[in-house]
Structure formats: C-alpha cells, structure tokens
Design an enzyme around this catalytic site. Sequence first.
Site, PDB file in Angstrom:
ATOM      1  N   CYS A   1      -4.529  -1.300  -1.933  1.00 53.20           N
ATOM      2  CA  CYS A   1      -4.669   0.147  -2.089  1.00 53.20           C
ATOM      3  C   CYS A   1      -5.623   0.415  -3.250  1.00 53.20           C
ATOM      4  CB  CYS A   1      -3.287   0.734  -2.379  1.00 53.20           C
ATOM      5  SG  CYS A   1      -3.284   2.479  -2.787  1.00 53.20           S
ATOM      6  N   ASN A   2      -6.710   1.100  -2.983  1.00 54.84           N
ATOM      7  CA  ASN A   2      -7.683   1.414  -4.041  1.00 54.84           C
ATOM      8  C   ASN A   2      -7.054   2.317  -5.104  1.00 54.84           C
ATOM      9  OD1 ASN A   2     -10.723   0.737  -2.883  1.00 54.84           O
ATOM     10  ND2 ASN A   2      -9.246   1.136  -1.288  1.00 54.84           N
ATOM     11  N   THR A   3      -6.291   3.314  -4.638  1.00 51.78           N
ATOM     12  CA  THR A   3      -5.707   4.303  -5.553  1.00 51.78           C
ATOM     13  C   THR A   3      -4.743   3.619  -6.533  1.00 51.78           C
ATOM     14  OG1 THR A   3      -5.833   5.846  -3.700  1.00 51.78           O
ATOM     15  CG2 THR A   3      -4.537   6.537  -5.593  1.00 51.78           C
TER      16      THR A   3
ATOM     17  N   CYS B   1     -10.916   3.537   0.487  1.00 54.03           N
ATOM     18  CA  CYS B   1      -9.463   3.674   0.694  1.00 54.03           C
ATOM     19  C   CYS B   1      -9.130   2.780   1.875  1.00 54.03           C
ATOM     20  CB  CYS B   1      -9.122   5.133   0.997  1.00 54.03           C
ATOM     21  SG  CYS B   1      -7.444   5.374   1.627  1.00 54.03           S
ATOM     22  N   THR B   2      -8.055   2.018   1.754  1.00 55.03           N
ATOM     23  CA  THR B   2      -7.758   1.023   2.797  1.00 55.03           C
ATOM     24  C   THR B   2      -7.271   1.660   4.113  1.00 55.03           C
ATOM     25  OG1 THR B   2      -5.559   0.715   1.837  1.00 55.03           O
ATOM     26  CG2 THR B   2      -7.281  -0.844   1.171  1.00 55.03           C
ATOM     27  N   HIS B   3      -6.968   2.946   4.081  1.00 51.81           N
ATOM     28  CA  HIS B   3      -6.632   3.619   5.347  1.00 51.81           C
ATOM     29  C   HIS B   3      -7.888   3.848   6.199  1.00 51.81           C
ATOM     30  CE1 HIS B   3      -2.777   4.585   3.449  1.00 51.81           C
ATOM     31  NE2 HIS B   3      -2.355   5.083   4.597  1.00 51.81           N
TER      32      HIS B   3
ATOM     33  N   ASP C   1       0.872  -1.169   0.000  1.00 50.59           N
ATOM     34  CA  ASP C   1       0.000   0.000   0.000  1.00 50.59           C
ATOM     35  C   ASP C   1       0.909   1.219   0.000  1.00 50.59           C
ATOM     36  OD1 ASP C   1      -2.312   1.646   0.316  1.00 50.59           O
ATOM     37  OD2 ASP C   1      -1.962   1.753   2.473  1.00 50.59           O
ATOM     38  N   SER C   2       0.326   2.387  -0.186  1.00 47.35           N
ATOM     39  CA  SER C   2       1.113   3.619  -0.093  1.00 47.35           C
ATOM     40  C   SER C   2       1.633   3.802   1.325  1.00 47.35           C
ATOM     41  CB  SER C   2       0.241   4.813  -0.454  1.00 47.35           C
ATOM     42  OG  SER C   2      -0.809   4.931   0.493  1.00 47.35           O
TER      43      SER C   2
ATOM     44  N   GLY D   1      -2.849   9.299  -3.164  1.00 44.79           N
ATOM     45  CA  GLY D   1      -4.090   9.952  -3.613  1.00 44.79           C
ATOM     46  C   GLY D   1      -3.903  11.365  -4.116  1.00 44.79           C
TER      47      GLY D   1
ATOM     48  N   GLU E   1      -1.464   8.038   8.664  1.00 46.87           N
ATOM     49  CA  GLU E   1      -0.033   7.733   8.505  1.00 46.87           C
ATOM     50  C   GLU E   1       0.771   8.220   9.714  1.00 46.87           C
ATOM     51  OE1 GLU E   1       2.076   6.234   5.963  1.00 46.87           O
ATOM     52  OE2 GLU E   1       0.111   5.324   5.663  1.00 46.87           O
TER      53      GLU E   1
HETATM   54  N1  DGL Z   1      -4.663   3.323   1.065  1.00 44.55           N
HETATM   55  C1  DGL Z   1      -4.794   3.850  -0.220  1.00 44.55           C
HETATM   56  C2  DGL Z   1      -6.086   3.577  -0.914  1.00 44.55           C
HETATM   57  O1  DGL Z   1      -6.685   2.564  -0.633  1.00 44.55           O
HETATM   58  C3  DGL Z   1      -4.068   5.067  -0.652  1.00 44.55           C
HETATM   59  C4  DGL Z   1      -4.109   6.257   0.210  1.00 44.55           C
HETATM   60  C5  DGL Z   1      -3.160   7.301  -0.295  1.00 44.55           C
HETATM   61  O2  DGL Z   1      -1.969   7.062  -0.273  1.00 44.55           O
HETATM   62  O3  DGL Z   1      -3.634   8.370  -0.697  1.00 44.55           O
HETATM   63  O4  DGL Z   1      -6.515   4.309  -1.758  1.00 44.55           O
END
Ligand code: DGL
Length: 257
Positions: free
Chosen positions: A66-68, A176-178, A3-4, A36, A144
């Site tokens: 990570c969705n992005t 978003c996985t966060h 992931d990011s 993102g 983060e």
């Molecule tokens: N966790 C990520 C997602 O699912 C990316 C968040 C990011 O780095 O902006 O989109």
Amino acid sequence: MFDSGVGGLSIAKCIAQQLPHENIIYIADSLHAPYGEKSVKFIIERVNHIAKQLIAKGVKAIVIACNTATVNAIEQLRAQVNIPIIGVEPAIKPAAKQSISKKVAILATQATSENQRFKDLIDLHHNGAQVLIQPCPGLVEFIEQGKQNSDACNALLKQYIDPLIEQGIDTLVLGCTHYPFVQKQISIIAGQQVTIIETAAPVTVQLSKKLVEKEIDACKKQQGQYQFFSSLETKQQEEIFSQLWQEPLTLHALEPY
Ligand code: DGL
C-alpha cells in the site's frame, strides 16, 4: 503482506508468480478502507495493529502493499520491528527517466499526495521532468466494491486523466496498489502514446533480494500456501477477492481491534 483492502492483491499475485515457494498471509483492512482519506495518526495505528497480527502469525518479512501506508507509516514500523519491511512507493524514478515529453503524472490517494516523504521522492527522482500529482478520491471505493467496470468508475477515471493528457504527459504512474485493477480502463482513456508504470515487479524483486540476503528465502521444494484475512469478512468480499485473485479463495476474519 497487507493493504487497506484488495489493492495489494495486485502485488501479491506478482509475488505468488515470481516466488512460488513462499507462503503468503494477506491481510486486507477493508473495514477501514480507504486509508487515502484518513488521518496520518489513524493510518499509523492500523499499520501497527496489522503488523502485530502478522508477526503473531510468525511471518519472516512484511510487505506493506500500500503506497499510502508506506509513505505514512513505514519508518516508524521499521523502528519497532526487526524483520524486513518492504514498502511500495510510486515509481517516479523509472517514469521520469523514460519520459520523452518530460511530463509525467502520478495517480495517488489524497493521503499519499499530501505526504512529505512522497514529495521528497519526487524532488529526488524527477530528473528534470515535470511531475503532475493527481489525487483520485472515490476510485478505491469502486474497486473495493467490485464496481471497477461500471460507467460511474469510468467517468471518474476520465475526470482525473483527461486534463493530464491535455497537459501533454507521456507517462502515467499508478501510485496506489488498487489502480492496476483499472489499468485497462486507464489505458483506453489515456491512449497508446502514454506509458503506464506500476510497481508490482520491482517490489517483488526487492522482497526476493531481502529474503536471499537474510538467508530466509523458502525451500525450493515447497509450494507456497496462501491465506487471506479481512477486517470486513463477508460473502460479497470473498467474491470480490476471488474475482481479483482470479481463483476461488476463502476469506477469513481478522481479529477486531
Ligand atoms: N492501496 C492503497 C495504496 O496503495 C491504499 C488505498 C486507500 O485505501 O486509499 O495507496
């Protein structure tokens, strides 16, 4: 998996619980988070770099947690490698299906919100529901930095969610996985009448299916081992990782670009 940053740990935890025999190598690109707010070109470069490192470590499948990164880079990655690549995309289909008010919202990063693959996914699965897209700049940074319980993070969440509630949504997708790491706060702001949907469980099912289909699932006698890497390997990061993973862990440095 990667992931990011720390967000993908929400997926990793579910995989570790449901597939306890699998070894996991987790890479967080925290030095470059948030994805993102980066360009598509940058996201693709990072995804390819990290995938290369995972393949060099001998992985049999990659989960883009990570969705992005998924909406922006999965297709080109799949075209380059011949191991299973599992992505994470906002759960629009189940959300639209279960919505009674026929109004659902998706919280996502800016780069996901603007992505054509994401928009096509909505067109395909909205099932007659109105889908409101709410980009959430700034939210990933709080998570983060381990500041997801701060007043400032709560205020930002309210700013994004209150208008969606006023518009009558009954279902909220965490795109978003966060965001599962602020699910409690989201649910307090949104209220009990709003169902929150995230993707860790379906991604785990999809991974398991792929591993069985390819006959590469782990031997049931072994206990999975976990390794964590980050492009921002500091003591503070290690503490944030351990807090979100709910167990102390060692964070290793990812080889630089
Ligand atoms: N966790 C990520 C997602 O699912 C990316 C968040 C990011 O780095 O902006 O989109």
